[in-house]
Design a protein around this motif. Structure first.
Motif, short mmCIF file in Angstrom:
data_model
loop_
_atom_site.label_atom_id
_atom_site.label_comp_id
_atom_site.label_asym_id
_atom_site.label_seq_id
_atom_site.Cartn_x
_atom_site.Cartn_y
_atom_site.Cartn_z
N GLU A 8 0.78 8.90 18.18
CA GLU A 8 1.01 9.73 17.00
C GLU A 8 2.34 10.47 17.06
N ALA A 9 2.75 10.92 18.23
CA ALA A 9 4.01 11.65 18.34
C ALA A 9 5.20 10.74 18.01
N ILE A 10 5.18 9.54 18.55
CA ILE A 10 6.27 8.60 18.27
C ILE A 10 6.22 8.15 16.81
N LYS A 11 5.02 7.88 16.32
CA LYS A 11 4.87 7.46 14.91
C LYS A 11 5.40 8.55 13.97
N ASN A 12 5.09 9.81 14.27
CA ASN A 12 5.56 10.91 13.42
C ASN A 12 7.08 11.08 13.52
N ALA A 13 7.63 10.86 14.72
CA ALA A 13 9.08 10.95 14.89
C ALA A 13 9.78 9.87 14.06
N LEU A 14 9.23 8.66 14.08
CA LEU A 14 9.80 7.58 13.27
C LEU A 14 9.59 7.85 11.79
N SER A 67 12.34 8.06 7.99
CA SER A 67 11.98 6.95 7.10
C SER A 67 12.00 7.32 5.62
N PHE A 68 12.81 8.30 5.26
CA PHE A 68 12.98 8.68 3.86
C PHE A 68 11.62 8.92 3.19
N PHE A 69 11.42 8.34 1.98
CA PHE A 69 10.19 8.59 1.24
C PHE A 69 8.99 7.83 1.80
N ASN A 70 9.20 7.04 2.85
CA ASN A 70 8.10 6.32 3.48
C ASN A 70 7.32 7.18 4.48
N GLU A 71 7.79 8.40 4.73
CA GLU A 71 7.18 9.25 5.75
C GLU A 71 5.67 9.41 5.61
N PRO A 72 5.14 9.76 4.42
CA PRO A 72 3.68 9.97 4.32
C PRO A 72 2.88 8.71 4.64
N LYS A 73 3.37 7.56 4.22
CA LYS A 73 2.65 6.31 4.49
C LYS A 73 2.53 6.07 5.99
N ILE A 74 3.64 6.27 6.68
CA ILE A 74 3.65 6.01 8.13
C ILE A 74 2.73 6.98 8.85
N ALA A 119 -7.88 -8.66 5.90
CA ALA A 119 -8.22 -7.48 5.08
C ALA A 119 -7.61 -6.20 5.63
N ILE A 120 -6.41 -6.33 6.16
CA ILE A 120 -5.63 -5.18 6.64
C ILE A 120 -4.53 -4.93 5.62
N ASP A 121 -4.39 -3.70 5.18
CA ASP A 121 -3.35 -3.36 4.22
C ASP A 121 -2.02 -3.14 4.93
N ALA A 122 -0.93 -3.38 4.19
CA ALA A 122 0.39 -3.32 4.82
C ALA A 122 1.44 -2.83 3.85
N THR A 123 2.46 -2.20 4.40
CA THR A 123 3.59 -1.70 3.62
C THR A 123 4.89 -2.07 4.33
N THR A 148 0.83 -1.20 0.00
CA THR A 148 0.00 0.00 0.00
C THR A 148 0.87 1.25 0.00
N LYS A 149 0.54 2.17 -0.87
CA LYS A 149 1.31 3.42 -0.99
C LYS A 149 0.59 4.61 -0.37
N LYS A 150 -0.74 4.51 -0.21
CA LYS A 150 -1.49 5.64 0.33
C LYS A 150 -2.59 5.09 1.24
N TYR A 151 -2.58 5.56 2.49
CA TYR A 151 -3.52 5.08 3.50
C TYR A 151 -4.64 6.09 3.75
N ASN A 152 -5.75 5.57 4.21
CA ASN A 152 -6.85 6.40 4.71
C ASN A 152 -6.56 6.71 6.18
N PRO A 153 -6.22 7.96 6.50
CA PRO A 153 -5.81 8.28 7.87
C PRO A 153 -6.94 8.23 8.89
N THR A 154 -8.17 8.13 8.43
CA THR A 154 -9.30 8.14 9.36
C THR A 154 -9.71 6.74 9.80
#
Length: 199
Positions: A54-60, A64-71, A140-144, A13-19
């Motif tokens: 969310e704070a730790i996830k955003n820090a990681l 993460s190079f170009f993976n940042e938006p996905k995370i 049915a969980i998407d993964a990257t 998956t390259k683009k996630y639904n954040p909601t």
């Protein structure tokens, strides 16, 4: 859906639904599936860190190079770690493995170089990746899966001791407009005859 169909339809998956978030029940199931993952001699030289804060996830994500938006948009990030201190690993197997398994390690793995031992330990963690991706597909969980992370930064943020990050997986649910999904971009694989031999 049978497993072949799942394999045909799962994708990175390259683009996630954040909601949309993965439920607590599904997260607990995924934790148990990882616990049950196979490893050589049942060595289990791993640690799996589920990040939902969310704070730790955003820090990681920032490491993460170009993976940042996905995370950032994913529901959770799961960091797969390998034991990085041989003495810690040897103490673990002495406590938890039968004599035969410890004997195998002492005879065949321990005489190798430190780099070779650590490589063997890390290979076991990759076995759990296959289990995890398959489990996500059945649920049915998407993964990257992503190796594009800054290992030292991850280790520092997660305050790892005697373990090191190897790779991470973003999990969640795809954005309907993700252009990498098979309905938009058909999967590309080598021909069966190029990779399978029967002797």
């Amino acid at each position: 859906m049978n497993f072949l169909s799942l394999a045909q339809n799962r994708y990175t998956t390259k683009k996630y639904n954040p909601t949309k978030k993965v439920s607590n029940n599904d997260i607990e199931s995924l934790k148990e599936i990882l616990r049950l993952s196979p490893s050589s001699i049942n060595s289990q030289p791993w640690k799996f860190i589920f990040v939902s804060d969310e704070a730790i996830k955003n820090a990681l994500a920032a490491e993460s190079f170009f993976n940042e938006p996905k995370i950032k948009d994913a529901s959770h990030l799961v960091v797969f770690c390998a034991v990085d201190d041989i003495a810690t690993f040897e103490n673990q197997i002495q406590q938890h493995l039968p004599e035969g398994a410890v004997g195998y390690y002492n005879q065949f793995i321990k005489p190798q170089s430190e780099a070779a031992i650590k490589s063997w330990l890390q290979h076991q963690v990759y076995l759990s990746l296959g289990c995890f991706l398959s489990a996500c597909a059945t649920m049915a969980i998407d993964a990257t899966p992503m190796e594009g992370i800054k290992i030292d930064a991850y280790n520092s943020i997660l305050k790892l001791k005697n373990y090191t990050s190897l790779f991470a997986l973003a999990i969640g649910y795809r954005d309907d407009n993700d252009t990498n999904q098979p309905s938009v971009k058909p999967k590309s694989r080598l021909h069966l005859d190029d990779i399978i031999e029967v002797v």
